[in-house]
Design a protein around this motif. Structure first.
Motif, PDB file in Angstrom:
ATOM      1  N   PRO A  38      30.114  37.220  36.689  1.00  0.00           N
ATOM      2  CA  PRO A  38      31.128  37.035  35.641  1.00  0.00           C
ATOM      3  C   PRO A  38      32.369  37.865  35.937  1.00  0.00           C
ATOM      4  N   ARG A  39      33.522  37.335  35.590  1.00  0.00           N
ATOM      5  CA  ARG A  39      34.781  38.016  35.881  1.00  0.00           C
ATOM      6  C   ARG A  39      35.057  39.101  34.838  1.00  0.00           C
ATOM      7  N   GLY A  40      35.149  40.334  35.326  1.00  0.00           N
ATOM      8  CA  GLY A  40      35.474  41.466  34.464  1.00  0.00           C
ATOM      9  C   GLY A  40      36.852  42.002  34.780  1.00  0.00           C
ATOM     10  N   SER A  41      37.146  43.191  34.289  1.00  0.00           N
ATOM     11  CA  SER A  41      38.465  43.807  34.474  1.00  0.00           C
ATOM     12  C   SER A  41      38.823  43.981  35.939  1.00  0.00           C
ATOM     13  N   LEU A  42      37.820  44.213  36.785  1.00  0.00           N
ATOM     14  CA  LEU A  42      38.100  44.423  38.202  1.00  0.00           C
ATOM     15  C   LEU A  42      38.800  43.218  38.823  1.00  0.00           C
ATOM     16  N   TYR A  43      38.410  42.040  38.417  1.00  0.00           N
ATOM     17  CA  TYR A  43      38.997  40.820  38.987  1.00  0.00           C
ATOM     18  C   TYR A  43      40.507  40.795  38.774  1.00  0.00           C
ATOM     19  N   LYS A  44      40.936  41.052  37.554  1.00  0.00           N
ATOM     20  CA  LYS A  44      42.375  41.026  37.254  1.00  0.00           C
ATOM     21  C   LYS A  44      43.100  42.177  37.944  1.00  0.00           C
ATOM     22  N   LEU A  45      42.477  43.342  37.967  1.00  0.00           N
ATOM     23  CA  LEU A  45      43.117  44.503  38.586  1.00  0.00           C
ATOM     24  C   LEU A  45      43.389  44.279  40.071  1.00  0.00           C
ATOM     25  N   VAL A  46      42.400  43.761  40.787  1.00  0.00           N
ATOM     26  CA  VAL A  46      42.581  43.524  42.214  1.00  0.00           C
ATOM     27  C   VAL A  46      43.689  42.503  42.452  1.00  0.00           C
ATOM     28  N   ARG A  47      43.688  41.433  41.686  1.00  0.00           N
ATOM     29  CA  ARG A  47      44.733  40.414  41.845  1.00  0.00           C
ATOM     30  C   ARG A  47      46.116  40.992  41.573  1.00  0.00           C
ATOM     31  N   GLN A  48      46.225  41.787  40.509  1.00  0.00           N
ATOM     32  CA  GLN A  48      47.530  42.338  40.136  1.00  0.00           C
ATOM     33  C   GLN A  48      48.011  43.401  41.116  1.00  0.00           C
ATOM     34  N   ARG A  49      47.164  44.398  41.396  1.00  0.00           N
ATOM     35  CA  ARG A  49      47.586  45.537  42.206  1.00  0.00           C
ATOM     36  C   ARG A  49      47.836  45.164  43.662  1.00  0.00           C
TER      37      ARG A  49
END
Length: 321
Positions: A171-182
């Motif tokens: 499941p997609r958690g906060s890490l998924y968005k962070l890696v994409r953004q940073r």
């Protein structure tokens, strides 16, 4: 005067102290990980650092009583060992020095050369301890198949988790968005270009991505939190292994301390490590580090010269850290 060098995978620290516990000069340079920067690169860096440190203190290499150079991966390649041992002589112009693994700096600093076990949680990881003259280490076999619990290990686990999140295997958690953004990923597969292309899969640069896992864990990502907890457990396993190698009786309490960025003010491991250590089978006494590893290196130089600092000098050194 005693020179201490704490070589690391990301940065190398230099310090010069005297027998009264006064810090005469400090300096910071780049990585000492010769497997990444090469022997020539490490030699040039050590020369720059020593020259800058001595210039700041207004002394020369001939004024040094003794020096200790703690170097990453030292003792792990017999073919390279003679070259590593010879490097400081070319810089200092004399043989009043000793080389060793950087784990010794961590132990000597965190426990002020007293019996006990110190664990490193930085770019890499390992544990080292001394008890009644016996010495033992565990971990530190390199990032390809070891360095469990280190920043590189955490980053690698985080990148693997991102790939599973992207595929739908997790499941997609906060890490998924962070890696994409940073990492400014237009497409998830662009991560391959960033890691293998832009970062060249370099150990220290990959390790820096562990911060994304720590941040995701702080935001409540349960899968990222699990990585941090597993990292803490791996470091405790290193401590337990050293305890066993030292032959510590089951009921004997052992002092344990730590060093490395993962234990720093912004690091994620202090509380999880303390919890995991308290839950382990052997009795331990967790103590905050007394000195920075680089001052531990200088302290170890004094001890190696047969001139250990007095308790008063140690207190003065600790107050200056």
């Amino acid at each position: 005067m005693f020179l201490g060098v704490d070589g690391g995978g990301t940065k190398t620290a230099f310090a010069l102290i005297d027998s009264q516990g006064q810090v005469l000069a400090r300096h910071i340079e780049s990585s000492a990980y010769y497997l990444e920067v090469g022997l020539d690169g490490m030699a040039a860096m050590l020369a720059r650092g020593c020259q800058a440190l001595l210039a700041e203190a207004g002394v020369t290499a001939s004024d040094l009583t003794f020096a200790f150079f703690g170097l990453p991966a030292y003792g792990e390649d017999r073919a390279v060992q003679p070259q590593l041992d010879a490097l400081p002589r070319a810089i200092l112009g004399h043989a009043r020095y000793l080389c060793g693994n950087d784990m010794v700096c961590s132990w000597a600093g965190s426990l002020a050369c007293a019996d006990g076990i110190s664990v490193i949680g930085g770019t890499g990881s390992m544990a080292y301890g001394e008890l009644d003259g016996r010495r033992a280490r565990a971990g530190g076999w390199g990032e390809l198949f070891s360095d469990e619990g280190s920043a590189h290990w955490i980053a690698r686990a985080g990148l693997a988790l991102f790939s599973r999140m992207s595929d739908g295997r997790a499941p997609r958690g906060s890490l998924y968005k962070l890696v994409r953004q940073r990492l400014a990923l237009a497409d998830d597969l662009d991560l391959c270009q960033v890691i293998y292309g832009e970062l060249q899969a370099e150990r220290s640069r990959v390790a820096a991505l562990s911060r994304l896992v720590s941040e995701a864990a702080a935001l409540g990502d349960l899968q990222a939190q699990a990585i941090i907890m597993e990292a803490a457990a791996e470091l405790v396993a290193l401590v337990d292994a050293v305890r066993g190698s030292l032959g510590v009786p089951e009921d004997e309490e052992v002092a344990v301390s730590y060093s490395g960025g993962l234990f720093g003010a912004d690091g994620p491991l202090q509380a999880p490590f303390a919890q995991a250590l308290a839950a382990s089978t052997g009795p331990y006494r967790l103590t905050p580090p007394r000195l920075a590893p680089v001052l531990g290196a200088a302290l170890y130089a004094a001890r190696s010269a047969g001139a250990p600092l007095s308790d008063a000098a140690l207190e003065r050194l600790a107050s200056a850290d």
